[in-house]
Motif scaffolding. Structure first.
Motif, PDB file in Angstrom:
ATOM      1  N   GLY A 191       0.622  -0.991   0.180  1.00 58.79           N
ATOM      2  CA  GLY A 191       0.217   0.509  -0.335  1.00 58.79           C
ATOM      3  C   GLY A 191       0.742   1.162   0.063  1.00 58.79           C
ATOM      4  O   GLY A 191       0.269   2.092  -0.640  1.00 58.79           O
ATOM      5  N   HIS A 192       1.722   1.431   0.974  1.00 59.16           N
ATOM      6  CA  HIS A 192       2.579   2.272   1.141  1.00 59.16           C
ATOM      7  C   HIS A 192       4.356   1.893   1.091  1.00 59.16           C
ATOM      8  O   HIS A 192       4.686   0.921   1.753  1.00 59.16           O
ATOM      9  CB  HIS A 192       2.232   3.491   2.346  1.00 59.16           C
ATOM     10  CG  HIS A 192       3.261   4.526   2.533  1.00 59.16           C
ATOM     11  ND1 HIS A 192       4.393   4.943   2.826  1.00 59.16           N
ATOM     12  CD2 HIS A 192       2.381   5.563   2.313  1.00 59.16           C
ATOM     13  CE1 HIS A 192       4.489   5.534   3.216  1.00 59.16           C
ATOM     14  NE2 HIS A 192       3.912   6.440   2.377  1.00 59.16           N
ATOM     15  N   ASP A 193       5.323   3.008   0.440  1.00 60.84           N
ATOM     16  CA  ASP A 193       6.472   2.205   0.526  1.00 60.84           C
ATOM     17  C   ASP A 193       6.981   3.858   1.148  1.00 60.84           C
ATOM     18  O   ASP A 193       6.837   4.822   0.941  1.00 60.84           O
ATOM     19  CB  ASP A 193       6.622   2.276  -0.880  1.00 60.84           C
ATOM     20  CG  ASP A 193       8.665   2.004  -0.842  1.00 60.84           C
ATOM     21  OD1 ASP A 193       8.763   0.855  -0.226  1.00 60.84           O
ATOM     22  OD2 ASP A 193       9.159   2.785  -1.018  1.00 60.84           O
ATOM     23  N   GLY A 194       8.301   3.708   1.735  1.00 63.58           N
ATOM     24  CA  GLY A 194       8.833   4.681   2.956  1.00 63.58           C
ATOM     25  C   GLY A 194       9.721   5.734   1.156  1.00 63.58           C
ATOM     26  O   GLY A 194       9.656   6.477   1.964  1.00 63.58           O
ATOM     27  N   THR A 195      10.198   4.641   0.696  1.00 65.17           N
ATOM     28  CA  THR A 195      10.411   5.858  -0.582  1.00 65.17           C
ATOM     29  C   THR A 195       9.831   6.309  -1.459  1.00 65.17           C
ATOM     30  O   THR A 195       9.561   7.948  -1.758  1.00 65.17           O
ATOM     31  CB  THR A 195      11.715   5.231  -0.716  1.00 65.17           C
ATOM     32  OG1 THR A 195      12.576   5.337   0.117  1.00 65.17           O
ATOM     33  CG2 THR A 195      12.990   5.974  -2.425  1.00 65.17           C
ATOM     34  N   LEU A 196       8.797   5.823  -2.199  1.00 70.29           N
ATOM     35  CA  LEU A 196       7.854   5.982  -3.371  1.00 70.29           C
ATOM     36  C   LEU A 196       6.721   6.359  -3.093  1.00 70.29           C
ATOM     37  O   LEU A 196       5.639   6.749  -3.773  1.00 70.29           O
ATOM     38  CB  LEU A 196       7.327   4.488  -3.797  1.00 70.29           C
ATOM     39  CG  LEU A 196       9.014   3.874  -4.707  1.00 70.29           C
ATOM     40  CD1 LEU A 196       8.707   2.380  -4.805  1.00 70.29           C
ATOM     41  CD2 LEU A 196       9.391   4.696  -5.864  1.00 70.29           C
ATOM     42  N   GLY A 197       6.961   6.625  -1.500  1.00 75.11           N
ATOM     43  CA  GLY A 197       5.054   6.328  -0.869  1.00 75.11           C
ATOM     44  C   GLY A 197       3.548   5.522  -2.057  1.00 75.11           C
ATOM     45  O   GLY A 197       4.215   4.836  -1.707  1.00 75.11           O
ATOM     46  N   TRP A 198       2.707   6.665  -2.111  1.00 78.86           N
ATOM     47  CA  TRP A 198       1.493   5.059  -1.916  1.00 78.86           C
ATOM     48  C   TRP A 198       2.259   4.560  -3.609  1.00 78.86           C
ATOM     49  O   TRP A 198       2.477   5.353  -4.597  1.00 78.86           O
ATOM     50  CB  TRP A 198       0.785   6.478  -2.642  1.00 78.86           C
ATOM     51  CG  TRP A 198      -0.236   7.112  -0.539  1.00 78.86           C
ATOM     52  CD1 TRP A 198      -0.443   7.653  -0.115  1.00 78.86           C
ATOM     53  CD2 TRP A 198      -0.412   5.904   0.547  1.00 78.86           C
ATOM     54  NE1 TRP A 198      -0.107   7.942   0.882  1.00 78.86           N
ATOM     55  CE2 TRP A 198      -1.059   6.709   1.674  1.00 78.86           C
ATOM     56  CE3 TRP A 198      -1.351   4.256   0.227  1.00 78.86           C
ATOM     57  CZ2 TRP A 198      -1.638   6.290   2.630  1.00 78.86           C
ATOM     58  CZ3 TRP A 198      -2.030   4.310   1.486  1.00 78.86           C
ATOM     59  CH2 TRP A 198      -2.348   5.292   2.415  1.00 78.86           C
ATOM     60  N   LEU A 199       1.712   3.230  -3.550  1.00 76.88           N
ATOM     61  CA  LEU A 199       1.444   2.843  -4.686  1.00 76.88           C
ATOM     62  C   LEU A 199      -0.071   1.963  -4.366  1.00 76.88           C
ATOM     63  O   LEU A 199      -0.652   2.386  -5.650  1.00 76.88           O
ATOM     64  CB  LEU A 199       2.702   1.782  -4.491  1.00 76.88           C
ATOM     65  CG  LEU A 199       4.259   2.369  -4.246  1.00 76.88           C
ATOM     66  CD1 LEU A 199       4.936   0.799  -3.602  1.00 76.88           C
ATOM     67  CD2 LEU A 199       4.355   2.790  -5.337  1.00 76.88           C
ATOM     68  N   HIS A 200      -0.208   0.849  -3.919  1.00 74.01           N
ATOM     69  CA  HIS A 200      -1.460   0.820  -3.392  1.00 74.01           C
ATOM     70  C   HIS A 200      -2.618  -0.045  -5.062  1.00 74.01           C
ATOM     71  O   HIS A 200      -3.384   0.875  -5.563  1.00 74.01           O
ATOM     72  CB  HIS A 200      -2.775   1.871  -3.483  1.00 74.01           C
ATOM     73  CG  HIS A 200      -3.144   1.991  -1.763  1.00 74.01           C
ATOM     74  ND1 HIS A 200      -3.477   1.495  -1.392  1.00 74.01           N
ATOM     75  CD2 HIS A 200      -4.427   3.630  -1.484  1.00 74.01           C
ATOM     76  CE1 HIS A 200      -3.738   1.594   0.256  1.00 74.01           C
ATOM     77  NE2 HIS A 200      -4.158   2.722  -0.080  1.00 74.01           N
ATOM     78  N   ALA A 201      -1.836  -0.826  -5.424  1.00 72.73           N
ATOM     79  CA  ALA A 201      -2.070  -1.351  -6.687  1.00 72.73           C
ATOM     80  C   ALA A 201      -3.470  -1.656  -6.437  1.00 72.73           C
ATOM     81  O   ALA A 201      -4.423  -2.076  -7.141  1.00 72.73           O
ATOM     82  CB  ALA A 201      -1.329  -2.406  -7.498  1.00 72.73           C
ATOM     83  N   VAL A 202      -3.959  -2.790  -5.229  1.00 73.96           N
ATOM     84  CA  VAL A 202      -5.478  -2.921  -5.467  1.00 73.96           C
ATOM     85  C   VAL A 202      -6.323  -1.916  -5.264  1.00 73.96           C
ATOM     86  O   VAL A 202      -7.632  -2.153  -5.616  1.00 73.96           O
ATOM     87  CB  VAL A 202      -5.320  -3.795  -4.110  1.00 73.96           C
ATOM     88  CG1 VAL A 202      -6.493  -4.564  -3.528  1.00 73.96           C
ATOM     89  CG2 VAL A 202      -4.063  -5.378  -4.201  1.00 73.96           C
ATOM     90  N   ALA A 203      -6.175  -1.052  -4.359  1.00 72.21           N
ATOM     91  CA  ALA A 203      -6.923   0.194  -4.077  1.00 72.21           C
ATOM     92  C   ALA A 203      -7.422   0.714  -5.446  1.00 72.21           C
ATOM     93  O   ALA A 203      -8.780   1.116  -5.460  1.00 72.21           O
ATOM     94  CB  ALA A 203      -6.423   0.443  -2.899  1.00 72.21           C
ATOM     95  N   HIS A 204      -6.089   1.057  -5.739  1.00 74.22           N
ATOM     96  CA  HIS A 204      -6.547   1.963  -6.702  1.00 74.22           C
ATOM     97  C   HIS A 204      -7.703   1.451  -8.186  1.00 74.22           C
ATOM     98  O   HIS A 204      -7.909   2.080  -8.932  1.00 74.22           O
ATOM     99  CB  HIS A 204      -4.713   2.830  -7.388  1.00 74.22           C
ATOM    100  CG  HIS A 204      -4.454   3.633  -6.579  1.00 74.22           C
ATOM    101  ND1 HIS A 204      -3.104   4.308  -6.203  1.00 74.22           N
ATOM    102  CD2 HIS A 204      -4.796   4.491  -5.741  1.00 74.22           C
ATOM    103  CE1 HIS A 204      -2.517   5.180  -5.906  1.00 74.22           C
ATOM    104  NE2 HIS A 204      -3.970   4.771  -4.470  1.00 74.22           N
TER     105      HIS A 204
END
Length: 263
Positions: free
Chosen positions: A116-129
């Motif tokens: 859901g979230h990565d400390g460097t990349l921020g929000w990723l959220h593949a499932v939610a998006h």
């Protein structure tokens, strides 16, 4: 680089010294930037506003949609997972191409980086998006609702070692419930997508700790059962809509849950 923060602060007024199409190309690149302050900051807000206001011409919006559909195969996860957000903006503006559905359908259950979230990349959220776009396609008149329900089942049964940790199960359950508000769904199609879930998880022995994919599935279906009972809001401003074939969906969801947990 364009100062998108200033543009956002100016109520997203279009700069007079640049063609809109060039600005849209820059925004498209920004929505795949590995820096979360770029990708999820002012460029996101400006693009969403311009699409909603019709600032971007129809032909350029369709090109933008094609760019996002192609981005589902990008090697960088942050590029892949922000593509559905833009496609959903375009759907909300009335844009649609069948090829976008095909590209999304290939990507969603195949995506393996479910953080859901990565400390460097921020929000990723593949499932939610992806769930938000699944709901958008699933409520679109040119997409068969059962197609998106089957896609949700494919996402839920895809193997993973990642336990949803940023409310992805809630977003996916809500998306499924929104698709189930389609009044052109037959009762069979409203519940038939649950069959592969029951077949996939109803015969395996649950080990301890509970495998991530089973935990994800159970939590998603539990909330879906609640939404089937109470209805689901398309947006926070709108009243809840009833799930079509409500009792059948509740019964079928409960049966799948019971089959999984009683093994």
């Amino acid at each position: 680089m364009t100062d998108w923060n200033s543009i956002e602060a100016a109520d997203c007024a279009v700069p007079a010294d640049r063609p809109v199409d060039d600005l849209v190309s820059e925004l498209s690149r920004a929505l795949a930037d590995p820096d979360p302050l770029v990708r999820d900051g002012a460029p996101y807000a400006v693009l969403a506003t311009w699409i909603a206001r019709g600032t971007i011409g129809t032909s350029r919006r369709l090109e933008l949609g094609d760019e996002m559909a192609a981005r589902f195969t990008d090697p960088r996860v942050e590029a892949r997972t922000f593509a559905p957000l833009v496609l959903n903006m375009l759907l909300s503006a009335g844009d649609f191409k069948a090829g976008w559905v095909d590209s999304f359908e290939r990507w969603y259950p195949a995506e393996r980086d479910l953080r859901g979230h990565d400390g460097t990349l921020g929000w990723l959220h593949a499932v939610a998006h992806g769930a938000d776009l699944l709901a958008g396609f699933g409520r679109h008149s040119e997409v068969a609702p059962e197609r998106m329900l089957n896609l949700a089942a494919a996402r839920l049964t895809a193997p993973t070692d990642h336990v949803y940790d940023q409310l992805e199960d809630d977003r996916l359950a809500r998306a499924i419930a929104l698709v189930l508000t389609r009044t052109d769904l037959s009762e069979r199609d409203a519940v038939g997508w649950l069959d592969p879930i029951a077949d996939r998880f109803g015969s395996d022995r649950i080990s301890t700790p509970v495998p991530a994919h089973i935990s994800n599935c159970l939590r998603t279906l539990r909330l879906l059962h609640f939404l089937a009972d109470r209805g689901v809001r398309p947006t926070s401003e709108l009243p809840a809509e009833p799930v079509h074939h409500r009792e059948a969906v509740k019964s079928a969801t409960a049966a799948v849950l019971d089959r999984i947990v009683r093994r």
